[in-house]
Design an enzyme around this catalytic site. Structure first.
Site, mmCIF file in Angstrom:
data_model
loop_
_atom_site.group_PDB
_atom_site.id
_atom_site.type_symbol
_atom_site.label_atom_id
_atom_site.label_comp_id
_atom_site.label_asym_id
_atom_site.label_seq_id
_atom_site.Cartn_x
_atom_site.Cartn_y
_atom_site.Cartn_z
ATOM 1 N N LEU A 25 -7.172 -5.902 6.006
ATOM 2 C CA LEU A 25 -8.483 -6.433 5.712
ATOM 3 C C LEU A 25 -8.693 -7.436 6.934
ATOM 4 O O LEU A 25 -10.290 -7.495 7.444
ATOM 5 C CB LEU A 25 -8.446 -7.164 4.485
ATOM 6 C CG LEU A 25 -9.722 -7.738 4.202
ATOM 7 C CD1 LEU A 25 -10.831 -6.971 4.104
ATOM 8 C CD2 LEU A 25 -9.844 -8.602 2.790
ATOM 9 N N THR A 71 1.465 -9.286 -0.071
ATOM 10 C CA THR A 71 0.898 -8.029 -0.728
ATOM 11 C C THR A 71 1.796 -7.050 -1.470
ATOM 12 O O THR A 71 1.204 -6.004 -1.972
ATOM 13 C CB THR A 71 0.020 -7.241 0.073
ATOM 14 O OG1 THR A 71 0.329 -7.028 1.348
ATOM 15 C CG2 THR A 71 -1.449 -8.343 0.361
ATOM 16 N N THR A 122 -7.559 -10.486 -6.388
ATOM 17 C CA THR A 122 -7.321 -9.078 -6.890
ATOM 18 C C THR A 122 -7.831 -8.769 -8.391
ATOM 19 O O THR A 122 -7.557 -9.437 -9.169
ATOM 20 C CB THR A 122 -5.825 -8.749 -6.594
ATOM 21 O OG1 THR A 122 -5.293 -7.535 -7.215
ATOM 22 C CG2 THR A 122 -5.107 -9.982 -7.304
ATOM 23 N N ASP A 123 -7.894 -7.502 -8.652
ATOM 24 C CA ASP A 123 -7.983 -6.897 -10.092
ATOM 25 C C ASP A 123 -6.735 -7.103 -10.820
ATOM 26 O O ASP A 123 -6.743 -7.003 -12.081
ATOM 27 C CB ASP A 123 -8.148 -5.324 -9.865
ATOM 28 C CG ASP A 123 -7.412 -4.796 -9.124
ATOM 29 O OD1 ASP A 123 -6.753 -5.191 -8.219
ATOM 30 O OD2 ASP A 123 -6.974 -3.330 -9.704
ATOM 31 N N TYR A 151 2.929 -10.892 -8.776
ATOM 32 C CA TYR A 151 1.687 -10.749 -7.718
ATOM 33 C C TYR A 151 0.443 -11.319 -8.540
ATOM 34 O O TYR A 151 -0.086 -12.199 -7.781
ATOM 35 C CB TYR A 151 1.644 -9.481 -7.206
ATOM 36 C CG TYR A 151 0.538 -9.155 -6.447
ATOM 37 C CD1 TYR A 151 0.472 -9.600 -5.020
ATOM 38 C CD2 TYR A 151 -0.524 -8.574 -6.764
ATOM 39 C CE1 TYR A 151 -0.487 -9.454 -4.527
ATOM 40 C CE2 TYR A 151 -1.754 -8.259 -6.015
ATOM 41 C CZ TYR A 151 -1.696 -8.700 -4.841
ATOM 42 O OH TYR A 151 -2.718 -8.598 -3.952
HETATM 43 N N1 LIG Z 1 -4.260 -3.839 -0.448
HETATM 44 C C1 LIG Z 1 -4.614 -3.687 -1.874
HETATM 45 O O1 LIG Z 1 -4.623 -2.950 -2.362
HETATM 46 C C2 LIG Z 1 -5.289 -5.001 -2.402
HETATM 47 C C3 LIG Z 1 -5.910 -4.894 -3.410
HETATM 48 C C4 LIG Z 1 -6.806 -6.071 -3.884
HETATM 49 C C5 LIG Z 1 -6.631 -7.119 -3.331
HETATM 50 N N2 LIG Z 1 -6.147 -7.382 -1.980
HETATM 51 C C6 LIG Z 1 -5.966 -8.443 -1.512
HETATM 52 O O2 LIG Z 1 -6.646 -8.340 -0.154
HETATM 53 C C7 LIG Z 1 -6.147 -9.135 0.839
HETATM 54 C C8 LIG Z 1 -5.940 -8.456 2.231
HETATM 55 O O3 LIG Z 1 -5.016 -7.645 1.811
HETATM 56 P P1 LIG Z 1 -4.459 -6.500 2.870
HETATM 57 O O4 LIG Z 1 -4.126 -5.104 2.001
HETATM 58 O O5 LIG Z 1 -5.219 -6.482 4.021
HETATM 59 O O6 LIG Z 1 -3.138 -7.158 3.284
HETATM 60 P P2 LIG Z 1 -1.971 -6.746 4.236
HETATM 61 O O7 LIG Z 1 -2.259 -5.713 5.078
HETATM 62 O O8 LIG Z 1 -0.461 -6.914 3.654
HETATM 63 O O9 LIG Z 1 -2.305 -8.038 5.224
HETATM 64 C C9 LIG Z 1 -1.836 -9.491 4.787
HETATM 65 C C10 LIG Z 1 -1.654 -10.176 5.868
HETATM 66 O O10 LIG Z 1 -1.240 -11.403 5.661
HETATM 67 C C11 LIG Z 1 -0.322 -12.073 6.716
HETATM 68 N N3 LIG Z 1 0.437 -12.977 5.890
HETATM 69 C C12 LIG Z 1 1.339 -12.854 5.156
HETATM 70 N N4 LIG Z 1 2.311 -14.169 4.884
HETATM 71 C C13 LIG Z 1 1.309 -15.131 5.595
HETATM 72 C C14 LIG Z 1 1.631 -16.260 5.960
HETATM 73 N N5 LIG Z 1 2.500 -17.182 5.093
HETATM 74 N N6 LIG Z 1 0.717 -16.863 6.746
HETATM 75 C C15 LIG Z 1 -0.180 -16.243 7.320
HETATM 76 N N7 LIG Z 1 -0.277 -15.224 7.035
HETATM 77 C C16 LIG Z 1 0.405 -14.292 6.366
HETATM 78 C C17 LIG Z 1 0.530 -10.767 6.748
HETATM 79 O O11 LIG Z 1 1.316 -10.923 8.175
HETATM 80 P P3 LIG Z 1 2.779 -10.355 8.389
HETATM 81 O O12 LIG Z 1 2.119 -8.813 8.345
HETATM 82 O O13 LIG Z 1 3.247 -10.723 9.852
HETATM 83 O O14 LIG Z 1 3.479 -10.668 7.234
HETATM 84 C C18 LIG Z 1 -0.504 -9.900 6.918
HETATM 85 O O15 LIG Z 1 -1.181 -9.777 8.361
HETATM 86 C C19 LIG Z 1 -5.103 -10.066 0.193
HETATM 87 O O16 LIG Z 1 -5.360 -11.194 -0.141
HETATM 88 C C20 LIG Z 1 -4.705 -9.042 -1.021
HETATM 89 O O17 LIG Z 1 -3.943 -9.595 -1.956
HETATM 90 C C21 LIG Z 1 -5.314 -6.352 -1.619
#
Ligand SMILES: NC(=O)c1ccc[n+]([C@@H]2O[C@H](COP(=O)([O-])OP(=O)(O)OC[C@H]3O[C@@H](n4cnc5c(N)ncnc54)[C@H](OP(=O)(O)O)[C@@H]3O)[C@@H](O)[C@H]2O)c1
Length: 297
Positions: A12, A65, A104-105, A128
């Site tokens: 994202l 995540t 999140t949901d 989570y």
């Molecule tokens: N994916 C889903 O299905 C989903 C559904 C609902 C809500 N969400 C929410 O949407 C948002 C974005 O999700 P996404 O799927 O884009 O996640 P993602 O691809 O896993 O990206 C998360 C990012 O956060 C970084 N991160 C982790 N720990 C960190 C820290 N301590 N300080 C700074 N950065 C950190 C990670 O870096 P590294 O890779 O270096 O660890 C990664 O770049 C999140 O808030 C998630 O909870 C996701």
């Protein structure tokens, strides 16, 4: 609007940076190595981003995540998804900028049977979900915060369900066996990015739900992925009970998006549009890989 994006290298985060730049905004996406929002020892350094970049908007896409890993890495889950959100919000507060945080949901237990409104009672089933709920409270302690809950994210730039299904098909691990008794709404990360920036620009605060339409089961979503990717792949529906996982998932996690649609003045997009774009992106990646292999061979 000068925008600072934590977790800027995630799926994202990359979409938010791209969307901001496409609007002509200066956008800085920070990796975890550049800004670890959970590292209390570096909080001053974190606040330094406010003093050096002078953001007019701070977006937090950083999160732990890995839903199943959170069950065993509870401390890390609460550190990143909970307390660290306060650190990110503090950067926004220092710059007197609005703060957008993504949730999140999974803060719901999935028993409702009707779409979850922003005020519906939360009851997360997993670590989570509980850690993300804690993060929401930290975000909302700052009065210029917007918390956007979303579901089933997919798109280019990260591991996600669509990429996993394509990998399984390409590895010949078919028929695909996919759960049919969990219903939700896939959401295309670039559409969510647009929604986040529209809401921020409109000055919306509080909690807003955003996802794409229409609800499907994971099975039906996989069937559509398989149909568009290669036509002839069999997809077999299975029950969640056949796929025990460390973290329980909500059976029904459809978010009510009426507040978003009123605020943005437009309906949410169908996920099929994003799926077509994601599959085209994955095809290009594979073709590039084949070309490089061909040149080496
Ligand atoms: N994916 C889903 O299905 C989903 C559904 C609902 C809500 N969400 C929410 O949407 C948002 C974005 O999700 P996404 O799927 O884009 O996640 P993602 O691809 O896993 O990206 C998360 C990012 O956060 C970084 N991160 C982790 N720990 C960190 C820290 N301590 N300080 C700074 N950065 C950190 C990670 O870096 P590294 O890779 O270096 O660890 C990664 O770049 C999140 O808030 C998630 O909870 C996701």
């Amino acid at each position: 609007m000068r925008s600072l994006v934590f977790g800027g290298t995630g799926m994202l985060g990359q979409a938010v940076v791209a969307e901001a730049r496409s609007r002509g905004w200066a956008a800085l996406g920070l990796s975890r190595a550049q800004a670890d929002i959970a590292d209390v020892a570096h909080c001053e350094r974190l606040l330094g981003w406010a003093d050096s970049f002078h953001p007019e908007l701070v977006v937090n896409c950083a999160a732990f995540t890995k839903v199943d890993a959170c069950e065993t890495e509870r401390t890390q889950a609460f550190a990143v998804n909970g307390e660290a959100v306060a650190h990110a919000a503090a950067v926004a507060a220092r710059a007197a900028a609005p703060f957008v945080h993504v949730s999140t949901d999974y803060v719901f237990d999935g028993t409702a049977g009707v779409p979850y409104g922003e005020d519906a009672p939360t009851a997360p089933l997993s670590v989570y979900g509980r850690s993300k709920l804690a993060g929401e409270s930290h975000a909302l302690a700052y009065d210029r915060s917007l918390v956007v809950r979303t579901s089933w994210l997919f798109g280019p730039g990260g591991p996600n369900f669509v990429a996993t299904m394509v990998d399984l098909i390409e590895a010949g691990r078919v028929p695909l066996r996919v759960v049919r008794d969990q219903e939700g709404c896939p959401t295309y990360a670039p559409f969510l990015a647009r929604a986040l920036l529209d809401l921020a620009q409109g000055g919306v605060t509080g909690i807003v739900h955003y996802r794409n339409r229409e609800p499907v089961s994971w099975y039906a979503f996989a069937a559509e992925i398989a149909r568009l990717w290669s036509g002839a792949v069999e997809v077999v529906p299975v029950a969640t009970a056949e796929f025990p996982r460390p973290a329980p998932r909500p059976a029904y996690s459809v978010l009510d998006v009426r507040r978003f649609e009123r605020s943005a003045g437009r309906p949410v997009e169908p996920w099929e549009w994003g799926l077509v774009e994601t599959l085209a992106h994955l095809r290009r990646l594979r073709q590039d890989r084949e070309l490089r292999k061909g040149r080496r061979g």
